[in-house]
Motif scaffolding. Structure first.
Motif, mmCIF file in Angstrom:
data_model
loop_
_atom_site.group_PDB
_atom_site.id
_atom_site.type_symbol
_atom_site.label_atom_id
_atom_site.label_comp_id
_atom_site.label_asym_id
_atom_site.label_seq_id
_atom_site.Cartn_x
_atom_site.Cartn_y
_atom_site.Cartn_z
ATOM 1 N N PHE A 242 11.949 7.037 0.063
ATOM 2 C CA PHE A 242 11.703 7.329 -1.342
ATOM 3 C C PHE A 242 12.948 7.059 -2.189
ATOM 4 N N ALA A 243 14.090 7.491 -1.696
ATOM 5 C CA ALA A 243 15.339 7.285 -2.436
ATOM 6 C C ALA A 243 15.656 5.797 -2.566
ATOM 7 N N PHE A 244 15.485 5.058 -1.473
ATOM 8 C CA PHE A 244 15.847 3.645 -1.517
ATOM 9 C C PHE A 244 14.912 2.863 -2.438
ATOM 10 N N GLN A 245 13.621 3.187 -2.404
ATOM 11 C CA GLN A 245 12.697 2.493 -3.299
ATOM 12 C C GLN A 245 13.000 2.796 -4.762
ATOM 13 N N LYS A 246 13.470 4.001 -5.035
ATOM 14 C CA LYS A 246 13.851 4.304 -6.419
ATOM 15 C C LYS A 246 15.090 3.505 -6.816
ATOM 16 N N LEU A 247 16.023 3.339 -5.882
ATOM 17 C CA LEU A 247 17.198 2.506 -6.153
ATOM 18 C C LEU A 247 16.799 1.068 -6.463
ATOM 19 N N ILE A 248 15.845 0.538 -5.716
ATOM 20 C CA ILE A 248 15.354 -0.820 -5.993
ATOM 21 C C ILE A 248 14.691 -0.868 -7.368
ATOM 22 N N LYS A 249 13.799 0.064 -7.603
ATOM 23 C CA LYS A 249 12.960 0.055 -8.816
ATOM 24 C C LYS A 249 13.771 0.064 -10.100
ATOM 25 N N TYR A 250 14.915 0.751 -10.092
ATOM 26 C CA TYR A 250 15.683 0.889 -11.323
ATOM 27 C C TYR A 250 17.002 0.119 -11.301
ATOM 28 N N SER A 251 17.121 -0.831 -10.382
ATOM 29 C CA SER A 251 18.321 -1.675 -10.339
ATOM 30 C C SER A 251 18.230 -2.794 -11.377
ATOM 31 N N PHE A 252 19.382 -3.333 -11.701
ATOM 32 C CA PHE A 252 19.450 -4.520 -12.560
ATOM 33 C C PHE A 252 18.974 -5.738 -11.771
ATOM 34 N N ASP B 226 19.885 -9.572 2.409
ATOM 35 C CA ASP B 226 19.475 -10.572 3.395
ATOM 36 C C ASP B 226 18.262 -10.045 4.171
ATOM 37 N N SER B 227 17.615 -9.030 3.609
ATOM 38 C CA SER B 227 16.454 -8.394 4.233
ATOM 39 C C SER B 227 15.179 -9.196 3.999
ATOM 40 N N GLY B 228 14.202 -8.994 4.878
ATOM 41 C CA GLY B 228 12.893 -9.606 4.686
ATOM 42 C C GLY B 228 12.015 -8.769 3.783
ATOM 43 N N GLY B 229 11.836 -7.496 4.142
ATOM 44 C CA GLY B 229 10.939 -6.625 3.393
ATOM 45 C C GLY B 229 11.354 -6.412 1.953
ATOM 46 N N ILE B 230 12.646 -6.353 1.681
ATOM 47 C CA ILE B 230 13.110 -6.124 0.315
ATOM 48 C C ILE B 230 12.697 -7.270 -0.604
ATOM 49 N N GLN B 231 12.582 -8.472 -0.064
ATOM 50 C CA GLN B 231 12.093 -9.598 -0.861
ATOM 51 C C GLN B 231 10.700 -9.304 -1.406
ATOM 52 N N GLU B 232 9.867 -8.658 -0.578
ATOM 53 C CA GLU B 232 8.499 -8.345 -0.984
ATOM 54 C C GLU B 232 8.471 -7.174 -1.967
ATOM 55 N N GLU B 233 9.276 -6.156 -1.690
ATOM 56 C CA GLU B 233 9.284 -4.971 -2.555
ATOM 57 C C GLU B 233 9.781 -5.311 -3.949
ATOM 58 N N THR B 234 10.836 -6.132 -4.050
ATOM 59 C CA THR B 234 11.338 -6.530 -5.371
ATOM 60 C C THR B 234 10.329 -7.400 -6.103
ATOM 61 N N THR B 235 9.623 -8.255 -5.374
ATOM 62 C CA THR B 235 8.596 -9.089 -6.014
ATOM 63 C C THR B 235 7.504 -8.214 -6.609
ATOM 64 N N PHE B 236 7.050 -7.204 -5.863
ATOM 65 C CA PHE B 236 6.009 -6.310 -6.380
ATOM 66 C C PHE B 236 6.511 -5.535 -7.601
ATOM 67 N N ASP C 173 0.836 -1.201 0.000
ATOM 68 C CA ASP C 173 0.000 0.000 0.000
ATOM 69 C C ASP C 173 0.871 1.253 0.000
ATOM 70 N N THR C 174 1.939 1.214 0.790
ATOM 71 C CA THR C 174 2.846 2.356 0.896
ATOM 72 C C THR C 174 3.581 2.585 -0.421
ATOM 73 N N LEU C 175 4.040 1.513 -1.047
ATOM 74 C CA LEU C 175 4.718 1.632 -2.346
ATOM 75 C C LEU C 175 3.791 2.260 -3.384
ATOM 76 N N VAL C 176 2.541 1.812 -3.396
ATOM 77 C CA VAL C 176 1.573 2.313 -4.378
ATOM 78 C C VAL C 176 1.237 3.776 -4.105
ATOM 79 N N PHE D 227 -3.718 -9.915 -3.614
ATOM 80 C CA PHE D 227 -4.007 -8.835 -2.656
ATOM 81 C C PHE D 227 -2.809 -7.918 -2.379
ATOM 82 N N TRP D 228 -1.756 -8.026 -3.178
ATOM 83 C CA TRP D 228 -0.666 -7.046 -3.085
ATOM 84 C C TRP D 228 -0.992 -5.954 -4.098
ATOM 85 N N ASP D 229 -2.029 -5.177 -3.780
ATOM 86 C CA ASP D 229 -2.620 -4.295 -4.774
ATOM 87 C C ASP D 229 -2.832 -2.869 -4.292
ATOM 88 N N GLY D 230 -2.368 -2.553 -3.089
ATOM 89 C CA GLY D 230 -2.549 -1.207 -2.577
ATOM 90 C C GLY D 230 -3.791 -1.011 -1.730
#
Length: 363
Positions: free
Chosen positions: A269-279, A284-294, A175-178, A347-350
């Motif tokens: 905001f900066a970190f999510q942009k780094l994820i979004k446009y990475s190769f 070893d994070s938990g949450g990043i697994q979910e953010e990259t999947t989305f 929801d936060t990402l969206v 249900f990962w839809d915001g």
């Protein structure tokens, strides 16, 4: 009659999961939401900046200052008792799997307040992880379990939770990402550190097994020396990791690696942009697994287990031991187009926050 909800948070991952509650609650005239922050994470770079970005209004700040897990949990229980007795919530909502989560759950249980657990039912099956024990104990005493993915439903049924105690609502972190997509896009982080979209590998590492020993740090250095031959690497260094590199006098060797950019922890905001446009992302994070999947970004998770199997079964995440050759082979597969595309879980839809509040309204 107004139904009062007290949400208890304590760490950065908690903050990301509750950003929309007060806003969405305005669409539910019979609900009132207040937020208590235990203070488990409270510093400018790693905590306060998140609250400011999300414009989260904290109603009760407990300000705990303990250094050990036992004293932290004890302090939170005592401080939270005063808040509960003053506010008299109809339901307490504890978030995630940190020490603040367990402390809040115990407080609600002992004071006879209905308890909801947000992000319930996740299991790594590794009880050496403090978070796993926190999850298990919190779920056991929760009256209503809010589940982010299908595995949570089965795990909760195995411990005897009835169907009416389980609410499959989706992932409030998404929801936060969206909701903040425009703010993420507006971040200038790529320009600030001279990055081109899709042309860098983002790395985070903070778990004790991966950063606390000399041997672990040498593995990180070896990995970077290997993959920077072909790729630019951006290493967002956690304070724990930085302290470890300094302790063993490896900072100089790390900084000498060509094609490696070392950056401090970033705002959301900066970190999510780094994820979004990475190769791809190595973590070893938990949450990043979910953010990259989305975001459908390939993710290499250097752990023996994960409490988020949907990221493996449906998403873009793979699990592997910290082995430089295996990591390099996976990066090559991504480069050659031989990596899975992944799907976004149900249900990962915001709209997960809305489903949580609908469930509480109907209790």
């Amino acid at each position: 009659m107004t139904k009062k909800i007290l949400i208890v948070v304590g760490t950065r991952p908690n903050f990301v999961k509750i950003t929309q509650f007060k806003k969405v609650a305005k669409n539910f005239p019979g609900l009132e939401v207040k937020i208590a922050h235990t203070g488990q994470h409270y510093d400018e770079k790693m905590s306060a900046v998140f609250l400011k970005q999300f414009n989260i209004e904290i109603d009760y700040f407990l300000g705990v200052s303990a250094t050990s897990a036992n004293s932290l949990i004890g302090e939170i229980i005592i401080a939270l008792e005063n808040v509960i007795q003053s506010y008299e919530p109809d339901i307490l909502l504890c978030v995630g799997d940190v020490n603040s989560t367990l402390a809040a759950a115990i407080s609600a249980n002992k004071l006879g307040v209905k308890l909801g657990h947000l992000e319930s039912g996740l299991r790594s099956l590794d009880r050496q992880m403090p978070e796993e024990v926190n999850r298990i104990l919190t779920d056991e005493i929760s009256d209503i379990c809010f589940v982010t993915e299908k595995s949570g439903i089965e795990n909760l049924k195995q411990i005897g939770k009835a169907e009416n105690q389980i609410a499959f609502v989706g992932n409030t972190m998404i929801d936060t990402l969206v909701h903040f997509n425009n703010e993420i896009e507006a971040s200038s982080i790529l320009e600030e550190i001279a990055l081109k979209k899709g042309k860098y590998i983002l790395v985070t590492m903070h778990r004790p097994r991966n950063v606390d020993t000399k041997e672990a740090l040498l593995k990180i250095i070896d990995l970077f020396k290997n993959i920077t031959n072909k790729h630019l690497v951006v290493f967002s260094m956690h304070p724990r990791t930085k302290n470890s590199f300094e302790k063993f006098n490896f900072i100089g060797e790390l900084e000498s690696i060509n094609q490696l950019k070392i950056i401090e922890p970033q705002n959301y905001f900066a970190f999510q942009k780094l994820i979004k446009y990475s190769f791809c992302v190595i973590t070893d994070s938990g949450g990043i697994q979910e953010e990259t999947t989305f975001l459908k970004i390939p993710c290499i998770t250097l752990r023996e287990n994960t409490e988020r199997p949907s990221t493996l079964e449906e998403g873009t995440n793979v699990l592997m031991p910290f082995n430089t050759q295996k990591i390099a082979e996976t990066i090559l597969a991504i480069t050659n187009g031989n990596f899975k595309n992944g799907e976004v879980p149900k249900f990962w839809d915001g709209n997960a926050t809305k489903r949580v509040l609908e469930t509480i309204q109907n209790l």
